[in-house]
Design an enzyme around this catalytic site. Structure first.
Site, PDB file in Angstrom:
ATOM      1  N   GLY A  48      35.505  20.386  33.871  1.00  0.00           N
ATOM      2  CA  GLY A  48      34.853  20.665  35.148  1.00  0.00           C
ATOM      3  C   GLY A  48      35.632  21.422  36.182  1.00  0.00           C
ATOM      4  O   GLY A  48      35.061  21.856  37.190  1.00  0.00           O
ATOM      5  N   PRO A  94      38.569  20.619  29.297  1.00  0.00           N
ATOM      6  CA  PRO A  94      38.258  21.843  30.031  1.00  0.00           C
ATOM      7  C   PRO A  94      37.620  22.896  29.125  1.00  0.00           C
ATOM      8  O   PRO A  94      37.987  23.024  27.953  1.00  0.00           O
ATOM      9  CB  PRO A  94      39.630  22.319  30.509  1.00  0.00           C
ATOM     10  N   GLY A  95      36.668  23.614  29.647  1.00  0.00           N
ATOM     11  CA  GLY A  95      36.054  24.725  28.918  1.00  0.00           C
ATOM     12  C   GLY A  95      36.165  25.993  29.738  1.00  0.00           C
ATOM     13  O   GLY A  95      36.871  26.940  29.401  1.00  0.00           O
ATOM     14  N   ARG A  96      35.497  25.967  30.903  1.00  0.00           N
ATOM     15  CA  ARG A  96      35.394  27.166  31.736  1.00  0.00           C
ATOM     16  C   ARG A  96      36.759  27.702  32.161  1.00  0.00           C
ATOM     17  O   ARG A  96      36.995  28.906  32.118  1.00  0.00           O
ATOM     18  CB  ARG A  96      34.565  26.835  32.981  1.00  0.00           C
ATOM     19  N   ARG A 140      23.843  33.656  33.329  1.00  0.00           N
ATOM     20  CA  ARG A 140      24.300  32.846  34.459  1.00  0.00           C
ATOM     21  C   ARG A 140      23.736  33.297  35.811  1.00  0.00           C
ATOM     22  O   ARG A 140      23.320  32.444  36.602  1.00  0.00           O
ATOM     23  CB  ARG A 140      25.832  32.769  34.512  1.00  0.00           C
ATOM     24  N   TYR A 169      21.629  30.325  37.357  1.00  0.00           N
ATOM     25  CA  TYR A 169      22.295  29.529  38.408  1.00  0.00           C
ATOM     26  C   TYR A 169      22.560  30.345  39.664  1.00  0.00           C
ATOM     27  O   TYR A 169      23.356  29.910  40.507  1.00  0.00           O
ATOM     28  CB  TYR A 169      23.657  29.017  37.914  1.00  0.00           C
ATOM     29  N   CYS A 226      12.102  42.721  30.750  1.00  0.00           N
ATOM     30  CA  CYS A 226      10.856  42.869  31.523  1.00  0.00           C
ATOM     31  C   CYS A 226      10.550  41.672  32.392  1.00  0.00           C
ATOM     32  O   CYS A 226       9.511  41.028  32.228  1.00  0.00           O
ATOM     33  CB  CYS A 226       9.725  43.138  30.567  1.00  0.00           C
ATOM     34  N   GLU A 227      11.440  41.290  33.248  1.00  0.00           N
ATOM     35  CA  GLU A 227      11.113  40.337  34.303  1.00  0.00           C
ATOM     36  C   GLU A 227      12.082  40.522  35.463  1.00  0.00           C
ATOM     37  O   GLU A 227      13.229  40.928  35.259  1.00  0.00           O
ATOM     38  CB  GLU A 227      11.106  38.892  33.811  1.00  0.00           C
ATOM     39  N   TYR A 273      30.512  30.435  28.885  1.00  0.00           N
ATOM     40  CA  TYR A 273      29.061  30.348  29.116  1.00  0.00           C
ATOM     41  C   TYR A 273      28.427  31.737  29.220  1.00  0.00           C
ATOM     42  O   TYR A 273      27.468  31.933  29.956  1.00  0.00           O
ATOM     43  CB  TYR A 273      28.760  29.479  30.343  1.00  0.00           C
TER      44      TYR A 273
HETATM   45  N1  LLP Z   1      32.835  17.865  28.846  1.00  0.00           N
HETATM   46  C1  LLP Z   1      31.518  17.632  28.926  1.00  0.00           C
HETATM   47  C2  LLP Z   1      31.009  16.337  28.498  1.00  0.00           C
HETATM   48  C3  LLP Z   1      30.658  18.627  29.429  1.00  0.00           C
HETATM   49  O1  LLP Z   1      29.353  18.375  29.511  1.00  0.00           O
HETATM   50  C4  LLP Z   1      31.188  19.879  29.838  1.00  0.00           C
HETATM   51  C5  LLP Z   1      30.317  20.939  30.340  1.00  0.00           C
HETATM   52  C6  LLP Z   1      32.573  20.084  29.717  1.00  0.00           C
HETATM   53  C7  LLP Z   1      33.376  19.050  29.232  1.00  0.00           C
HETATM   54  C8  LLP Z   1      33.235  21.374  30.094  1.00  0.00           C
HETATM   55  O2  LLP Z   1      33.120  21.631  31.465  1.00  0.00           O
HETATM   56  P1  LLP Z   1      33.897  22.889  32.085  1.00  0.00           P
HETATM   57  O3  LLP Z   1      35.368  22.586  32.056  1.00  0.00           O
HETATM   58  O4  LLP Z   1      33.563  24.073  31.264  1.00  0.00           O
HETATM   59  O5  LLP Z   1      33.362  22.986  33.464  1.00  0.00           O
HETATM   60  N2  LLP Z   1      26.312  26.649  31.443  1.00  0.00           N
HETATM   61  C9  LLP Z   1      26.878  26.237  32.710  1.00  0.00           C
HETATM   62  C10 LLP Z   1      27.938  25.174  32.542  1.00  0.00           C
HETATM   63  C11 LLP Z   1      27.470  23.954  31.789  1.00  0.00           C
HETATM   64  C12 LLP Z   1      28.532  22.910  31.620  1.00  0.00           C
HETATM   65  C13 LLP Z   1      28.073  21.836  30.717  1.00  0.00           C
HETATM   66  N3  LLP Z   1      29.041  20.825  30.417  1.00  0.00           N
HETATM   67  C14 LLP Z   1      27.399  27.454  33.449  1.00  0.00           C
HETATM   68  O6  LLP Z   1      27.287  28.568  32.939  1.00  0.00           O
HETATM   69  O7  LLP Z   1      27.887  27.331  34.568  1.00  0.00           O
END
Ligand code: LLP
Length: 421
Positions: free
Chosen positions: A239, A276-278, A314, A318, A346-347, A375
């Site tokens: 997050g 962490p992902g993002r 995105r 969002y 087309c939107e 993402y």
């Molecule tokens: N762990 C869990 C259980 C999660 O649901 C998520 C993200 C993460 C870790 C990783 O979170 P991060 O570090 O990436 O913030 N598609 C959206 C974001 C969806 C996130 C879903 N869960 C976007 O493009 O902003």
């Protein structure tokens, strides 16, 4: 910091001029930097140095096999949320014991898959899921390691579609019910409780909500231990946000996040997992696109690109901001003008930015969307029968296509026309 910089007036991915990649693979395409991915992983690893920890890369952010393999090589575990992600992580060489399985709707098939292949833990999100996992594990003659994901009812102060830690969200069990749920878990012979899990949302730009949630988790750890449970592991979710707009104040750094974790949870002696992902993938990737037309509208000018909402959803989904920069560096002090930056779908929702100030651009020019490594490609679709765009990985002066653009024949042949039609 990332590795997409202008050199001699041309935007590069590490040592490679991006227009060269565009000439080779065509546009649009995603491009990722190994150096940036590595740097971001290491920031977390260093932030938690000295504390027993595992960084479980949330592969939903960018699940390309090469990216997941790189994470594994660096020492990361992986957070998966589907059977597909589990198999892909295994195919990328991640051992089952380094995979945590999250998600509110794991099916029995997915549970079987992970129990057979090896799993570090399931982060269980409800009592019905707990009952199902117990049943599946007993039928297989194994014991499933679990944490229970608690919902701390904390406002993550992020976009409503990606906030997960409020009581109205579908995620986790209410923290007030946690002691009863853990007591129940302890009676199920197919399960072994190893810890607690929490994840309150994505793109958080302040540490406060994290700290509020982790404080509740610390209290819960003490309470559950007093109840006789073994809580050895705390999965703190992902997050931490990234700076999408370079002009805005930057979110807290992984180092500050790590310090806060130690302060709030350090005395518990638990192994810390984060997901962490993002922050790992976001600024390690860009989407390169070409200007198809410049179109004069009523009181506005449209920049029509060959990338669209199906390639990067995105902004449409969002109202997210992505910086857009030309691949050829504008001369210093050049006058900028406002453009509505749109794709060919087309939107009207296929709009990347409204009234975005940009330097002069012409048909055929190349631009890059920054911060598109997380993402981006993973959320793409073939809407309007537009092929998924290729993904390219760069390391120094090495370039590789890590997912090719499908041909139109491949796309068409995926459908079948029934004989009786
Ligand atoms: N762990 C869990 C259980 C999660 O649901 C998520 C993200 C993460 C870790 C990783 O979170 P991060 O570090 O990436 O913030 N598609 C959206 C974001 C969806 C996130 C879903 N869960 C976007 O493009 O902003």
């Amino acid at each position: 910091m990332d590795h997409f910089l202008y050199r001699d007036g041309v935007l590069h991915a590490e040592d490679v001029p991006l227009p060269e990649i565009a000439a080779q693979v065509g546009t649009p395409f995603y491009c990722y930097s190994v150096a940036t991915l590595t740097r971001h992983y290491r920031l977390f690893d260093e932030a938690l140095a000295g504390t027993d920890h595992l960084i479980c890369y949330a592969m939903k952010a960018n699940s390309n096999l090469a990216v997941v393999k790189l994470m594994g090589d660096l020492g990361a575990g992986v957070d998966v949320v589907s059977g597909g992600e589990y198999l892909k992580a295994r195919a990328a060489g991640i051992p089952g014991e380094w995979i945590v399985f999250s998600g509110v709707g794991k099916t029995r098939d997915e549970m079987r898959l992970a129990l057979a292949g090896g799993i570090r833990q399931f982060n269980v999100e409800s009592e019905p899921e707990m009952a199902a996992l117990n049943e599946v594990a007993l039928a297989m003659g194994v014991v499933a390691p679990i944490t229970v994901r608690v919902n701390p009812d904390v406002d993550a102060q992020t976009h409503e579609k990606i906030a997960t830690g409020k009581s109205e969200n579908k995620f986790g069990i209410p923290i007030a019910k946690a002691r009863a749920v853990y007591a129940h878990a302890a009676t199920l012979p197919g399960l072994r409780v190893v810890g607690i899990d929490v994840h309150i949302g994505s793109q958080l730009t302040s540490l406060e909500p994290f700290e509020a949630a982790y404080t509740k988790v610390a209290d819960l750890t003490r309470a559950l231990r007093a109840d006789g449970h073994r809580i050895d592991r705390l999965d703190l979710g992902g997050g931490l946000g990234i700076p999408y707009e370079r002009s805005n104040a930057a979110p807290p750094l992984p180092l500050e996040y790590g310090q806060m974790i130690r302060r709030v949870l350090g005395d518990l002696g638990c192994e810390i997992e984060i997901e962490p992902g993002r922050l790992i993938a976001g600024n390690a990737g860009i989407l390169v696109s070409r200007v198809i037309y410049l179109k004069e509208g009523e009181g506005r000018n449209f920049l029509i690109l060959d990338a669209a909402m199906n390639d990067l959803v995105r902004p449409a989904m969002y109202a997210a901001h992505h910086d857009i920069v030309p691949l050829i560096e504008p001369a210093p002090g050049v006058e900028q003008a406002p453009f509505d930056v749109v794709g060919p779908v087309c939107e009207s929702g296929d709009t990347f930015a409204k009234s975005r100030m940009l330097p002069p651009l012409a048909e055929g020019d190349l631009v890059a969307f920054r911060s598109a490594g997380a993402y981006g490609a993973v959320m793409a679709s073939e809407y309007n029968t537009r092929p998924l765009v290729p993904e390219v990985l760069v390391k120094g002066d090495h370039v590789a296509v890590i997912r090719a653009r499908p041909s139109f024949d491949e796309m068409i042949n995926r459908d079948t026309i029934p004989l009786w039609l």
